[in-house]
Design an enzyme around this catalytic site. Structure first.
Site, PDB file in Angstrom:
ATOM      1  N   LYS A 108       4.570   0.503  10.503  1.00 21.83           N
ATOM      2  CA  LYS A 108       4.266   1.492  10.248  1.00 21.83           C
ATOM      3  C   LYS A 108       3.752   2.731  10.794  1.00 21.83           C
ATOM      4  O   LYS A 108       3.909   3.801  10.283  1.00 21.83           O
ATOM      5  CB  LYS A 108       3.087   1.841   9.079  1.00 21.83           C
ATOM      6  N   ARG A 162       4.814 -13.522   9.183  1.00 22.46           N
ATOM      7  CA  ARG A 162       5.914 -11.684   8.632  1.00 22.46           C
ATOM      8  C   ARG A 162       6.732 -11.914  10.075  1.00 22.46           C
ATOM      9  O   ARG A 162       7.664 -13.163  11.067  1.00 22.46           O
ATOM     10  CB  ARG A 162       4.446 -10.995   9.136  1.00 22.46           C
ATOM     11  N   GLU A 179       0.651  -1.301   0.151  1.00 19.72           N
ATOM     12  CA  GLU A 179       0.064   0.173  -0.193  1.00 19.72           C
ATOM     13  C   GLU A 179       0.959   1.572  -0.372  1.00 19.72           C
ATOM     14  O   GLU A 179       2.085   1.030   0.768  1.00 19.72           O
ATOM     15  CB  GLU A 179      -0.616  -0.058   0.940  1.00 19.72           C
TER      16      GLU A 179
END
Ligand code: ATP
Ligand code: MG
Length: 554
Positions: A271, A261, A36
């Site tokens: 983020k 992850r 994104e």
């Protein structure tokens, strides 16, 4: 790098893909990396895209770069360009396959209408709070919306009005009509479209309704013919929803595969937190050399190949994966040990005067750029009677195993002569300020028989050395898992940046931005890309020569 060169380690994803090819379910491999564009990429993303591009390469397929730009409020072209640069930096190429979820807005809108017509989607006019309340919990089923049984005609008309901008934000959403009692909350009539009167970085003001990520992602994969849609574990529970949309629409079905992850010790990867570190000025920006971002690592001097090696080495699995930062640092050291030219620099200078060397004489000594790679050539090192060595290389009362300089001891100057310390000069406070030494002028490039000189120390010529700014970077957090603290900001390492100066051999003034050197016996240093001026480099410490943290712990 070709498949033949890369050690291909097996993993469960590779096995699944091989089985899909053998069974004939797919006849090629197409993967994608779907960031994104709302921030810069970090090392966790590198794990994801190395995996996706690597698999495509290994199976002779292709990997797409697709920007999932369904949330216009947070997204920006600045991030699109930065992400492209980062992926290229690691050496990957998406060829013609640069895509955007926003390329599919027309198609997604048409598919939404198709689902409305099939009675599989409806416009809900409950408030956000009501919707949340009626969604139920893990142990309780949800409650049907009072708008769930609207007619197809009414739904079509309301959805069109939503698209035309007739309603303010948050007044209606389009929802899939699946099952409010499903044990999987993702299947309790999830939202497909919301009203957002926001400017989109690519489609401008064309739309005031935007598809949810969950209504865009699987279909984006399908449109592009992605065979294996690889994502992190939190999307496992979304898979049945993606498959539901694909089935109801009757379109090409990709296989989603989830993996754990990457979590890296002594850093954070969310983020939101990285953005806070930037906004609250705990770091100088997204590319601060202490950040786990790829722009930060580039500025720190990490070679892209080291990051690829790291991603290979950590592998992929389903279990939570915590990797110690030292694993990454070791990859950086291994790579730089091969590639970095050697130079001499002194960070804590102590003056040495050679009493038997003519005061006005200057010699140009030959020094190899890389001792293990003679083909890399040599450079000239000016040598004279006044030198600086590092303070840590002298002890007045050294233990036996201190193979450096002490009173009446001998040591070899790197790329130079053997010297002996004859006299220690102190100031009024008793601090050592100078060493008077004699050089054995018969020892350049050779060790006379019978002489045992174990220590080699680095030095610079006082008259020729140049002063440069040096930044000693350390870990950004002093806690292994900063998120364990009540507030991760309290785990910040107050000593993560130390600014100082170094005296370096004169040739280093010509060093170019992004060039990385081994300052012999000190560490690896790179020329900072932002703050250096021509002829006036600023050096960032990329990594120490050894894992100093491992030493501290033991
Ligand atoms: P968010 O969605 O909260 O903004 P994100 O880190 O998931 O953050 P994306 O841009 O959606 O950001 O991530 C792109 C891809 O990178 C996704 O497929 C995601 O699963 C993967 N990814 C993100 N963080 C990691 C990580 N730590 N380890 C491995 N893959 C990751
Ligand atoms: Mg995400």
């Amino acid at each position: 790098m070709s498949t033949a060169e890369r050690p291909v380690s097996s993993n469960f994803i590779r096995t699944m893909i091989s089985e899909d090819l053998e069974s004939g379910r797919y006849d090629q491999v197409v993967t994608r990396f779907p960031p994104e564009p709302n921030g810069y990429l970090h090392i966790g993303h590198a794990k994801s895209f190395s995996l996706n591009f690597g698999l495509a390469e290994d199976f002779g397929g292709r990997c797409h770069l697709r920007f999932d730009d369904t949330n216009p409020v947070k997204e920006d072209d600045e991030f699109v360009e930065a992400i492209k640069a980062d992926v290229r930096w690691l050496g990957f190429d998406w060829g013609e396959h640069l895509h955007f979820a926003s390329d599919y807005f027309d198609q997604l809108y048409a598919w939404a209408i198709q689902l409305i017509k099939a009675g599989k989607a409806y416009v809900d006019s409950q408030s956000a709070d009501e919707m949340r309340e009626n969604r139920g919990t893990l142990t309780q089923p949800g409650i049907d919306s009072p708008y769930r049984n609207r007619s197809v005609e009414e739904n079509l008309s309301l959805f069109e009005q939503m698209k035309n901008g007739d309603f303010p934000d948050g007044t209606h959403v389009l929802r899939a009509r699946i099952d409010m009692a499903s044990p999987n909350i993702n299947l309790r009539d999830p939202a497909m479209y919301r009203i957002l009167h926001a400017h989109h970085h690519r489609t401008g003001d064309t739309w005031c309704i935007y598809p949810m990520y969950d209504f865009a992602h699987g279909q984006g994969d399908s449109i592009e013919g992605v065979t294996h849609s690889i994502c992190t574990l939190e999307f496992e529970d979304h898979r049945p929803l993606y498959e539901w949309f694909i089935r109801e629409l009757g379109i090409f079905a990709p296989q989603q595969i989830e993996f754990a992850r990457l979590n890296l010790s002594y850093t954070v990867m969310s983020k939101r937190k990285l953005l806070q570190l930037v906004n609250d000025q705990h770091v100088s920006g997204w590319d601060d050399p202490r950040m786990p971002t790829l722009v930060g690592m580039r500025r720190r001097g990490y070679p892209p190949q080291a990051i690829r090696t790291f991603c290979e080495r950590i592998g992929v699995g389903k279990g939570a994966s915590w990797i110690d930062l030292s694993v990454l640092e070791d990859c950086v050291r291994e790579q730089l040990n091969e590639t970095a030219f050697r130079r001499q620099a002194v960070l804590n200078p102590l003056k040495v005067t050679l009493t038997n060397y003519p005061a006005d004489k200057v010699e140009e000594l030959d020094a190899p750029n890389h001792p293990q790679q003679p083909e890399q050539g040599t450079r000239k090192l000016p040598f004279s009677a006044e030198l600086y060595i590092d303070r840590a290389d002298f002890m007045e009362d050294p233990p036996k195993k201190f193979f450096r300089l002490g009173p009446d001891r001998e040591v070899r100057l790197r790329n130079g002569y053997i010297i002996k310390c004859d006299e220690v000069v102190k100031d009024e406070q008793g601090e050592v300020i100078e060493l008077k030494c004699s050089a054995d002028l018969d020892t350049l490039g050779k060790n006379p028989v019978g002489r045992k000189v174990k220590g080699i120390i680095h030095w610079v010529s006082a008259a020729h050395a140049q002063k440069v700014k040096v930044r000693l970077y350390d870990r950004l957090f002093s806690e292994e898992n900063p998120d364990k603290a009540d507030n991760y900001l309290t785990a910040l390492n107050p000593a993560s940046l130390q600014e100082t100066e170094a005296l370096v051999e004169p040739g280093l003034l010509e060093a170019k931005s992004g060039e990385t050197f081994q300052f012999e016996r000190v560490g690896y240093f790179t020329v900072d890309s932002s703050d250096s001026q021509p002829g006036q480099p600023v050096f960032n410490r990329t990594v120490t020569l050894r894992d100093t943290w491992a030493k501290m712990k033991s």
